[in-house]
Design an enzyme around this catalytic site. Structure first.
Site, PDB file in Angstrom:
ATOM      1  CB  CYS A 112       2.507  -1.462  13.212  1.00 47.37           C
ATOM      2  SG  CYS A 112       2.746  -1.384  11.424  1.00 47.37           S
ATOM      3  CD  GLU A 145      -2.917  -1.048   2.365  1.00 47.78           C
ATOM      4  OE1 GLU A 145      -3.910  -1.758   2.307  1.00 47.78           O
ATOM      5  OE2 GLU A 145      -2.675  -0.300   3.342  1.00 47.78           O
ATOM      6  CB  CYS A 154       5.676  -1.988  15.861  1.00 45.31           C
ATOM      7  SG  CYS A 154       7.345  -1.638  15.283  1.00 45.31           S
ATOM      8  CB  CYS A 192       3.232   7.600   3.163  1.00 48.32           C
ATOM      9  SG  CYS A 192       3.738   6.441   4.439  1.00 48.32           S
ATOM     10  CB  SER A 235      10.072   4.219  15.641  1.00 49.78           C
ATOM     11  OG  SER A 235       9.561   4.711  14.431  1.00 49.78           O
ATOM     12  CG  LEU A 236      13.096   6.992  20.876  1.00 49.55           C
ATOM     13  CD1 LEU A 236      13.259   8.061  21.951  1.00 49.55           C
ATOM     14  CD2 LEU A 236      14.167   5.921  21.055  1.00 49.55           C
ATOM     15  CB  CYS A 281       0.873   6.619  11.512  1.00 45.25           C
ATOM     16  SG  CYS A 281       2.484   7.080  11.090  1.00 45.25           S
ATOM     17  CB  CYS A 314       7.023  -4.851   8.514  1.00 41.11           C
ATOM     18  SG  CYS A 314       8.396  -4.122   9.445  1.00 41.11           S
TER      19      CYS A 314
HETATM   20  S1  SF4 Z   1       5.737   0.409  12.581  1.00 35.25           S
HETATM   21 FE1  SF4 Z   1       7.119   0.232  10.803  1.00 35.25          FE
HETATM   22  S2  SF4 Z   1       8.784  -1.083  11.586  1.00 35.25           S
HETATM   23 FE2  SF4 Z   1       7.067  -1.359  13.010  1.00 35.25          FE
HETATM   24  S3  SF4 Z   1       5.966  -3.162  12.207  1.00 35.25           S
HETATM   25 FE3  SF4 Z   1       5.017  -1.315  11.315  1.00 35.25          FE
HETATM   26  S4  SF4 Z   1       6.009  -1.078   9.323  1.00 35.25           S
HETATM   27 FE4  SF4 Z   1       7.308  -2.434  10.556  1.00 35.25          FE
END
Ligand code: SF4
Length: 364
Positions: A139, A103, A136, A125, A232-233, A351, A132
């Protein structure tokens, strides 16, 4: 470096953007054509949106036949397109040759926009991986797992698609995937984007976002580019970060902050630390105080990203009061923040929401 040997008619056709510009010139010269033809081809593709060599009318017919026998242009199929009601955000589901999907999101910022006052900014974006591996927990892409890295032509194909209809001013490597885990193709794509022989975009209009591959951040700094970096923290301490970014456990917060500071020193570009705010998880006042104590005097910036809902009921977005308080604490302790405006949540384009199956779930 692409292996240029064994290139043979149809089965071995390569995508143009899997070469860098010099490699393309080499390929053209070694086949007996003039070097300047590379510039002409790229001009047709990028500036005139041509996707078929036969339409490149100022090229000799024999050369066009050579190109058609050796190269392909478009690496992506458009599966589905969705836009928000105000048309400010558009998301495309692209199909790849192996059946994977990715996407890509376009965000338009018009002068009369009620969202902000940025003039004519258009941000794309883009994705660098199908899925991935980083997992995370907030996500949707991470929940899918990793299928594979994208090629340079698949990354560039996303830009080509959107540049047909509107001038692109900004590109953020924040879509599906961890860009620095696909380092070579990410860098090759960036070079196409910033090159005068390519898209000729401002380096400062490009941002790479990473969950924190420290060795790759150091390598990126050494490229001596002027692109932005977001790290990304998501947590102020290692214990909490291990839960939120479970695959990045060996990297400590201090190492990430040091990597950001070094990137800043070398490139002179201010680094941003991203912090996804999750209700009851990492949004307490003491988290803000702890985070501020680590970032004060680093001259960096914190981008607070209120959680965008995905198909899990475990996580929630904090109230606006809580988000503002978190930001205020950081600011009072000398750490600059912005709160990211949500764009495209109604089409699952914000996001953390990209997952290629969302097209089935949202209103079209
Ligand atoms: S936030 Fe970014 S690094 Fe983390 S799982 Fe999603 S796509 Fe991957």
């Amino acid at each position: 470096m692409i292996n240029l040997s064994n290139q043979n008619l149809i089965d071995d056709k390569k995508y143009i953007f899997d070469y860098n510009f010099s490699e393309l010139e080499e390929k053209i010269i070694e086949n007996g054509y003039e070097k300047f033809r590379a510039t002409q081809i790229i001009h047709w593709i990028i500036n005139k949106n041509v996707t078929n060599f036969d339409e490149m009318l100022n090229l000799p017919r024999q050369f066009r036949a050579f190109l058609s026998s050796q190269f392909k242009i478009t690496a992506l199929n458009i599966n589905t397109e969705q836009s928000t009601d105000d048309a400010a955000t558009t998301k495309i589901l692209f199909g790849l040759e192996d059946g994977s999907n990715i996407e890509t999101v376009q965000m338009k910022y018009d002068p009369d926009s009620i969202i902000d006052n940025s003039s004519h900014r258009t941000t794309i974006c883009i994705s660098t991986q199908a899925g991935c591996a980083m997992q995370c927990i907030f996500c949707a892409t991470g929940l899918q797992g990793l299928k594979r890295n994208l090629s340079t032509s698949e990354i560039i194909g996303q830009i080509l698609y959107f540049s047909k209809t509107r001038k692109i001013t900004n590109v953020v490597f924040m879509g599906m995937g961890e860009p620095l885990a696909n380092y070579e193709n990410t860098i090759r794509s960036i070079k196409w984007l910033i090159s005068k022989n390519g898209f000729n975009l401002r380096q400062r209009g490009i941002t790479v976002s990473t969950v924190g591959l420290v060795d790759k951040i150091e390598r990126l700094a050494q490229e001596k580019l002027q692109i932005g970096l977001t790290i990304s923290l998501h947590a102020p301490n290692n214990e909490l970060r291990k839960i939120l970014v479970p695959t990045n456990v060996k990297t400590t917060i201090d190492e990430l902050i040091d990597a950001g500071k070094k990137y800043q020193e070398i490139t002179k570009r201010r680094v941003t630390f991203a912090y996804a705010l999750l209700e009851g998880v990492n949004d307490h006042e003491e988290h803000a105080i702890e985070l501020a104590s680590k970032l004060v005097n680093t001259a960096t910036h914190v981008n607070l990203i209120p959680y965008n809902p995905i198909d899990t009921e475990k996580l929630r977005r904090p109230s606006m009061n809580k988000i503002n308080l978190f930001s205020k604490i950081l600011n009072e302790k000398g750490v600059n923040t912005t709160i990211r405006y949500e764009r495209g949540t109604e089409i699952a384009a914000a996001c953390g929401q990209l997952n290629t199956s969302s097209f089935n779930n949202v209103k079209k």
